[in-house]
Design a protein around this motif. Structure first.
Motif, PDB file in Angstrom:
ATOM      1  N   LYS A 167       0.851  -1.183   0.000  1.00  0.00           N
ATOM      2  CA  LYS A 167       0.000   0.000   0.000  1.00  0.00           C
ATOM      3  C   LYS A 167       0.889   1.236   0.000  1.00  0.00           C
ATOM      4  O   LYS A 167       1.643   1.460   0.943  1.00  0.00           O
ATOM      5  N   VAL A 168       0.821   1.994  -1.072  1.00  0.00           N
ATOM      6  CA  VAL A 168       1.579   3.244  -1.174  1.00  0.00           C
ATOM      7  C   VAL A 168       0.693   4.342  -0.595  1.00  0.00           C
ATOM      8  O   VAL A 168      -0.336   4.693  -1.175  1.00  0.00           O
ATOM      9  N   ILE A 169       1.092   4.867   0.539  1.00  0.00           N
ATOM     10  CA  ILE A 169       0.231   5.797   1.275  1.00  0.00           C
ATOM     11  C   ILE A 169       0.510   7.241   0.885  1.00  0.00           C
ATOM     12  O   ILE A 169      -0.394   7.979   0.496  1.00  0.00           O
ATOM     13  N   SER A 170       1.754   7.660   0.981  1.00  0.00           N
ATOM     14  CA  SER A 170       2.056   9.077   0.740  1.00  0.00           C
ATOM     15  C   SER A 170       3.522   9.235   0.383  1.00  0.00           C
ATOM     16  O   SER A 170       4.325   8.306   0.508  1.00  0.00           O
ATOM     17  N   GLY A 171       3.874  10.428  -0.059  1.00  0.00           N
ATOM     18  CA  GLY A 171       5.263  10.799  -0.330  1.00  0.00           C
ATOM     19  C   GLY A 171       5.603  12.058   0.435  1.00  0.00           C
ATOM     20  O   GLY A 171       4.728  12.874   0.754  1.00  0.00           O
TER      21      GLY A 171
END
Length: 1572
Positions: free
Chosen positions: A1117-1121
């Motif tokens: 799961k790519v949440i934020s940068g």
């Protein structure tokens, strides 16, 4: 046909060459020659269109280096579809008229030349007078591009002087060109590169026609800004006075400007524009309706990414259509909408009416680039498709992810403007309100549209109904919002969440029939219930009381939301469910965005826990703790003690507390807050500073995570932190002391450190720290077995390390070796040439000035060889120098390296090379060796292919011995030959010869092309060869730009040394650097056991799961940068990027995959992605995960950052990914926040594609079976293993299916563990008013979970699923021993045939293909049995721990002498559980029964006996208990499952001894955890 074409072309050339100085005659003859050449190419195009595929294959061969691909299929397999290619120049320079140009165009492949000929031929055919001399006027500003944007660069064709286009100012250039066009009345063609330029030029005519008329009358060019004086005088000399033309201009302009172009130039036939689609189409429409009314518009060419692709052969049609020419570029197409797998179709495979994304190969080296263009096929001309551009993929508008294509937005805007009579849209600009700052007001994020209109002053309601032609619609209040939140408030506390809920918002309510209804949900003012309206129910029934809420689930975790009818209608992150009531009913809701879901879930969870105690003061408590800390920081910065600090100091203070935040962002926030509070000024008070800090430095995704685990409002206590680390992060051996250490290290407030509280700031710092990195810290040091033979390892290797740039003109420098050795490289190449001063030199470039003295290189190696790694270094000598200088090189090596050189002769009695551990600190020389019979001081040896190719590339073949028809020979000195011991270079003959005659210390080097051929045609033989021998793969000499090959193509075949150009960054070097990071960056990585075992089946090109190995699923799961930089090569203005993340898996073909997130539009430096991706991993030991962050709206360069990590090094849980630049350098403070979970995939067979819905049915179970060898005796042995293999698969699948069903009923994902399941069930019982009770009877070996009294249906289903899980686990445990025995018998019987296998095959008469098939089937069968037996061995290890664990059960949790098998399983995993007692409320619990988890629940206000297991007991005897197990395998069980090998006979060693498979940590843990 060719002689005729050649003769005609020669005749044309002769005519053109003979023409002298007469301009009119020259123009006429040139025009005739061009028309004839254009007509001939038109006929050639017709011929090419009869076989498009053949034409495309020919074009592809011209674009690729010789020998790199055998066709389009091979090309597409070698090169994956890339990202967006650069737009490039609008078009190349069309060459001037030369005789050879016409000759070349008759049979050459110059798209620009051929396109121009087709354009002129088409233009003349449609408009016969279009090619008249000086009959074309050009309106285009291109100071660095002197020729016309369309058409031939024929000077006599244009009335516009070339100097007019070089004016520095665009406005001045267009005005000058307009003046020259007005001077020529007999115009036939009006040409512009862009319709916008034509529109601006005619706008200048509207505003300045009196001045233009005066200039025409006087023949002058008046001074103006941007027009140099010298150039003005030069241009003025070309003008002639024309009073009549000036008078005509005045008269026509006085009449009005509608149709002015046709009236000023009566003979005008066509308007030619360079592009007429996209945003330029609006300008074309405006011109057609006004100034250019009645004139056709012709767009001749279609270009993409700077390449010419198609031509418009129908100039009189209103909508431009383009014929894609098959001989101009190699084109592929992606069907729209894009599928998950990027499967392209070719030019001859398109369908009319369909839309496709363009994938382009138009230049050498730029292969399969996505052009970002979407085309629609409108028809075909022969086999050539005719297309029209639809849109650019990157042209989309979005405030918060709605992604509206600009062409759709433009159509909507035109329709809206059309509602006002007489209004005409000329131009518009649409921006997001966030870019305008405070000037856009305090409303929610929205679009601001600035329009340029004609025929109307404004778009007011009064103007709309001014003429009375339309009736005013009934007044109705209506709001339209593109924002994701109903307000622009940032959710950074539970108080903000509850405030948001009190205001209410619109959610979609999902019913059991899969229908969705929009309702307005709001939290009551007393915060005791949630209501919704409108509703058919009574107002008192359309609500849920907070006290009845059992659980709040995020995602599609109820049967209703998981139903097929809704699975694809909304993303998982936009759904949540409220479980409430004694019957555990679910209210399923869908929000407009993940932000809304987070606000509701955080607020509801807070109210469920604390609403009964503090309903009047939500959010009070911890915010005061945080506020006090921020205030104390402010007080320290307030040097004057005035209660205010300068804005500059406040900015620096926040920047120091949060490194990476931009100064401009902080300054803008202070300005916003000062304006909102009406307190402008140069100083900031404390309360405003606190507010700014909380808004800037609170990350909502981390705050949501904190609230999820917090039992004390808005901070984590020690118990909360411990639960987070164990349950979510998968950490073992966590104690409260460890948690206190984390709090003391990361919590910034003194009060928090003293009380053991980890607040949001400390929690954020911890998650960003190296202690919480995605990279497993165990792999930061050497963690693999280094005692295996050298051929069992991948070895980090460098090619041409001395070069700093490309292979041909690159400069050689010694720093290249320093860099490579510093990165852990263990094999470097040294190319020795004769030096000018009698000393050998090292270089790979033809420039002698770039050489490096060999003595200096050896001295550097002596100093730097073992600074980064202590394991052996291999020097690959490519000798091109004379024998005397070879002796000097040998003497230098002996003297400088001394004892480090490994000179011991190989042991003939051994079968394998020594291990890296045995060769620690030693340097090996790889090179040629004189034959054993040669006793002279020097002799001849065969030249390596690598050396020959290098010499051929550098033009140094005169130094070699002349070729006599056989293998090339070179002279080798004895001194250099004696330095070669374990790495003797020999030429490769074939695999059979190597198997029979090659000795283990001999190694072969393969060129990239040769190794690639073996990898494709005979991968099994290459894998088998590399089990015993070293092999080195070096790049093709055609890579003069020092580009890199894909190392995975050769690692999958077992090639140990893949030489890389370390000086060239990019994808391939990212894979290499990331791969060798997994073993302490020592330069050696142990190959997978399946590639090392003597008898094993492994297909390097497998496109499915491996035999007997269950695939694993990576849930990412790519949440934020955070703090994403702008692309370095981007030409876009401003600092805003629109990033998206590509997650790539590189490994065997079955594992290679790529998924991308949505684009975070206008999100600043800290985008929120919140997107889940899933990958199937069949061979984890060879898989590499690469994160790539790209800019979706780029100019020039789209690359932002990357990070590459081996699959084995991934840590589960919430992790930050430290991003790196293209060169592999860390980017300060730039990270990705992700969640990682790894599970086993159920069912076997091929994985299902994401995003595809279908009817749910019973999954067909696939069994791994043995294969027939064709030898009856062997087949009979393996046939006895068929039934045990099926039983083993059934046992494993039944348990996995039961576990997943139990987890789903608990509302959890398959990636959850049993601890989370039990905690969820306990939470239901604790929040129940009816006090249902559930007990576990530990008197049973397999304890049932029984209900005491009536329970709800949902809880009954959970108990049934638990019972099914217990029964399947019982069957597995009780049957494992028998299955294991059957498998081991079959394997041992099969291995008995192995030594006699070749004799049996000869006896059976197997030869050729049948023999190969028999060997392959035998290896397959042995591999299947080994891997299944390894799984059974793990079961036996668990059984051993079960038997021994009975003796160590604490008396407080043992109700009888027999033990609990569930306890034993948990105990075997290192969780010293006391067993599971009553789940439910209890008034008092004896101290002896108070487990850590009980105390945790009790201290948080939940009066429950709860779960008395799942945590480690403080009173547990610990290690002493392990020693007292009384089982020889019990103590080692813990080490085996933790991945350590401290004992001499650990189960891991036994696994390897019995099964031949070295169990990695993730495999052991995954196999053990898969049972529960």
């Amino acid at each position: 046909m060719l002689p005729a074409v050649t003769a005609a072309a020669v005749a044309v050339v002769v005519v053109v060459a003979v023409v002298a100085a007469v301009p009119a005659l020259r123009h006429r003859l040139s025009r005739s020659a061009l028309r004839r050449a254009g007509a001939r190419y038109r006929r050639r195009l017709e011929l090419l269109g009869t076989d498009v595929r053949l034409s495309q294959e020919r074009r592809l061969r011209r674009l690729l280096p010789p020998g790199t691909a055998r066709g389009s299929e091979d090309f597409r397999e070698r090169h994956p579809v890339g990202q967006r290619c650069a737009d490039g120049a609008p078009g190349g320079q069309i060459p001037p008229l030369r005789p050879w140009a016409l000759l070349r165009c008759c049979w050459g492949a110059d798209p620009l030349l051929q396109g121009s000929l087709l354009y002129l031929d088409t233009l003349h055919a449609a408009f016969p007078r279009a090619l008249a001399p000086r009959g074309t006027a050009l309106l285009s500003w291109a100071p660095h591009h002197r020729c016309a944007p369309a058409g031939w660069s024929l000077p006599s064709l244009y009335c516009t002087p070339a100097e007019a286009g070089s004016v520095p100012s665009r406005a001045a250039a267009l005005r000058v060109q307009l003046l020259f066009a007005l001077q020529q009345r007999a115009l036939h063609v009006l040409e512009a590169a862009l319709p916008a330029e034509l529109l601006d030029a005619l706008a200048a005519l509207r505003s300045a026609w009196p001045e233009l008329a005066q200039d025409l009358a006087l023949g002058t060019l008046r001074p103006q800004p941007g027009l140099p004086e010298g150039l003005r005088v030069q241009l003025q000399a070309l003008l002639t006075p024309s009073a009549a033309r000036a008078a005509e201009l005045r008269a026509e302009c006085a009449r009005g400007f509608e149709g002015i172009v046709r009236r000023l130039w009566p003979q005008l036939e066509v308007v030619v524009v360079g592009t007429a689609h996209g945003t330029e189409q609006l300008y074309c429409d405006v011109l057609r309706q006004a100034e250019c009314k009645g004139l056709p518009f012709y767009c001749p060419f279609y270009r993409a990414a700077g390449a010419l692709l198609g031509v418009n052969l129908w100039p009189q049609e209103p909508a431009p259509r383009f014929l894609l020419c098959p001989d101009w570029a190699f084109c592929e197409f992606l069907p729209c909408p894009a599928e998950e797998e990027l499967q392209t179709v070719l030019l001859g495979e398109l369908w009319e009416g369909h839309e496709y994304g363009l994938v382009l190969t138009a230049r050498p080296g730029e292969y399969r680039c996505r052009a970002g263009e979407v085309l629609r096929v409108t028809g075909f001309h022969k086999q050539c498709p005719v297309v029209e551009p639809v849109r650019r993929e990157s042209q989309a508008l979005s405030v918060r992810g709605e992604s509206i294509p600009e062409e759709r937005f433009c159509r909507s805007l035109c329709r809206a403007v059309g509602m006002w009579p007489g209004a005409r849209l000329v131009d518009y600009v649409c921006v997001e309100s966030a870019l305008l700052g405070a000037s856009s007001g305090a409303s929610a994020p929205h679009y601001e549209v600035f329009v340029e209109l004609q025929g109307l002053r404004d778009l007011s309601e009064g103007q709309r109904y001014k003429d009375g032609s339309r009736q005013r619609p009934p007044q109705k209040k209506k709001t339209v919002s593109f924002s994701t939140m109903p307000n622009d408030r940032k959710i950074n506390s539970t108080a903000a969440c509850i405030s948001f809920m009190l205001e209410g918002c619109e959610l979609k309510k999902v019913r059991s029939n899969s229908r969705m209804y929009s309702r307005f949900f709001v939290l009551d003012a007393d915060m005791r219930s949630v209501r919704w309206e409108p509703s058919k129910k009574d107002s008192e029934k359309a609500k849920i009381e907070i006290k009845s809420v059992k659980e709040v689930r995020v995602g599609k975790k109820t049967p209703v939301l998981r139903s097929n009818g809704l699975s694809d209608q909304f993303p998982d992150e936009c759904a949540f469910s409220i479980i409430y009531g004694d019957n555990y009913e679910s209210l399923d809701l869908v929000a407009s965005s993940a932000d809304v879901v987070s606000a509701w879930v955080m607020g509801l969870r807070y109210l469920v826990s604390y609403g009964k105690h503090t309903p009047e003061a939500p959010g009070t408590g911890h915010p005061s703790l945080r506020t006090s800390w921020i205030s104390s920081v402010f007080d320290l910065a307030d040097l004057e003690k005035s209660g205010r600090i300068p804005v500059s100091r406040a900015v620096q203070l926040i920047k120091a507390l949060n490194p990476g935040m931009k100064t401009s962002t902080i300054e803008l926030k202070f300005k916003e807050l000062q304006k909102a509070s009406e307190r402008p000024g140069a100083e900031v008070p404390c309360d405003l500073f606190v507010e700014a800090y909380c808004e800037l430095c609170t990350r909502p995704e981390i705050f949501f995570l904190l609230v999820q685990f917090s039992s004390n409002k808005e901070y984590l206590g020690l118990k909360d932190l411990l639960m987070f680390l164990e349950v979510e992060q998968g950490m073992e051996g966590v104690t409260e002391e460890k948690c206190l250490e984390i709090v003391g290290k990361y919590e910034p407030s003194k009060e928090g450190r003293e009380k053991g509280y980890l607040a949001i700031d400390g929690f954020t710092r911890y998650l960003l720290s190296a202690d919480c990195s995605i990279f497993d810290p165990q792999h930061r040091k050497v963690c693999q077995d280094m005692a295996q033979p050298l051929s069992h390892y991948y070895i980090s290797s460098a090619h041409s390390a001395c070069l700093l740039e490309d292979n041909f003109w690159g400069r050689s420098d010694i720093s290249g070796y320093i860099s490579a050795l510093g990165l852990g490289c263990r094999s470097i190449e040294l190319v020795l040439w004769d030096g000018p001063e009698g000393e050998p030199v090292v270089y790979t470039s033809p420039s002698a000035a770039s050489c490096v003295p060999f003595r200096a290189v050896v001295g550097l190696i002596d100093q730097q060889a073992f600074t980064a790694s202590a394991y052996p270094l291999i020097l690959c000598l490519v000798v091109r120098c004379s024998a005397p200088q070879q002796r000097l090189a040998a003497q230098c090596l002996r003297k400088t390296l001394g004892e480090k050189l490994y000179l011991e002769p190989p042991n003939p009695a051994a079968s394998y090379l020594p291990s890296p551990e045995q060769l620690k600190g030693r340097i090996l020389i790889k090179g040629k060796k004189l034959p054993p019979g040669c006793e002279d001081s020097e002799g001849e040896v065969s030249d390596e292919e690598e050396g020959r190719e290098l010499a051929r590339r550098l033009g140094q073949e005169e130094r070699e011995v002349p070729d006599t028809g056989g293998p090339r020979r070179l002279r080798l000195s004895r001194e250099l030959s004696e330095l070669v011991s374990l790495c003797q270079a020999v030429p490769f003959q074939d695999f059979e010869s190597s198997r029979r005659g090659q000795r283990y210390w001999e190694m072969c080097s393969f060129s990239e092309v040769e190794a690639g051929r073996f990898a494709n045609e005979c991968p099994a033989e290459l894998v088998s060869y590399n089990k015993r021998f070293l092999s080195r793969v070096y790049p093709s000499p055609m890579r003069i730009d020092a580009s890199n090959m894909n190392p995975q193509d050769f690692w999958k075949c077992g090639c140990q040394m893949v030489a890389m150009n370390y000086q060239t960054p990019g994808l391939m070097m990212d894979l290499n650097a990331g791969w060798f990071r997994q073993n302490g960056a020592c330069g050696y990585v142990l190959r997978p056991a399946i590639m090392r075992e003597e008898v094993s089946y492994f297909s390097a090109n497998a496109k499915d799961s491996l035999p007997g190995v269950p695939a694993q699923l990576l849930h990412l799961k790519v949440i934020s940068g955070q703090n994403l930089p702008k692309p370095k090569g981007s030409g876009a203005k401003g600092e805003v990027v629109e990033p998206y993340v590509c997650a790539e898996i590189h490994g065997i073909p079955a594992d290679c995959a790529e998924h991308r997130t949505k684009t975070a539009l206008q999100s600043g430096d800290n985008p929120i992605f919140d997107e889940s991706l899933e990958f199937q991993i069949n061979l984890p030991e060879l898989a590499v995960l690469r994160f790539v962050v790209l800019d979706d709206d780029y100019i020039g360069d789209e690359f932002i950052a990357q990070y590459t990590i081996p699959f084995e090094c991934l840590q589960p849980g919430y992790r930050h990914v430290p991003l790196q630049s293209l060169a592999g350098e860390p980017l300060p403070h730039a990270t990705l926040f992700v969640h990682v979970a790894i599970t086993d995939r159920r069912g076997g067979g091929k994985g299902h594609r994401r995003g595809l819905s279908g009817r749910r049915g019973r999954r067909v179970r696939e069994y791994t079976s043995t294969k027939a060898t064709g030898i009856k005796a062997i087949d009979e042995v393996f046939r006895t293993a068929t039934q045990p293999l099926r039983e083993a698969t059934d046992l494993r699948e039944n348990v996995q299916n039961a576990l997943v069903s139990f987890k789903e009923l608990c509302g959890l994902t398959p990636a959850a563990n049993m601890k989370q399941c039990i905690l969820t069930v306990a939470a239901w019982l604790l929040h129940s008013d009816s006090s249902p009770s559930v007990t576990l009877n530990l008197a049973e070996k397999y304890p049932p979970m029984e209900a005491q009294g009536p329970i709800p249906d949902l809880l009954r289903k959970v108990l049934t699923a638990y019972e099914t899980m217990i029964q399947t686990s019982r069957t597995l445990i009780e049957s494992a021993d028998a299955v294991y025995s059957k498998l081991i018998q079959a394997q041992q019987a099969g291995m008995d045939f192995h030594k006699e296998l070749h004799r049996i095959e000869a006896k059976e008469g197997l030869r050729g293909r049948k023999l190969q098939k028999a060997l392959e089937s035998f290896a397959w069968n042995i591999t299947v049995l080994k891997l299944q037996r390894a799984a059974c061995l793990l079961l036996l290890l668990l059984l051993c721990s079960l038997a021994a664990a009975r003796q160590s059960l604490p008396e407080c949790c043992r109700q009888k002498t027999c033990s609990c098998h569930i306890y034993d399983l948990l105990h075997g995993m290192g969780n010293h559980a006391a067993g599971i007692l009553t789940l439910g409320k209890r008034k008092s619990v004896p101290p002896a029964f108070q487990s850590r988890l009980y105390r945790l629940l009790h201290s948080s206000g939940n009066h429950a006996a709860g779960i008395l297991t799942m945590g480690k007991r403080g009173e547990h005897p610990g290690t002493a208990c392990h020693d007292a197990w009384g089982c020889p395998m019990g103590a080692d069980m813990q080490q085996a499952l933790r991945g350590t090998d401290t004992s001499p006979a650990s189960p891991r060693d036994q696994c390897q001894e019995h099964s031949g498979k070295d169990l990695t940590k993730s495999q052991a843990l995954g196999a053990a955890k898969s049972f529960y």
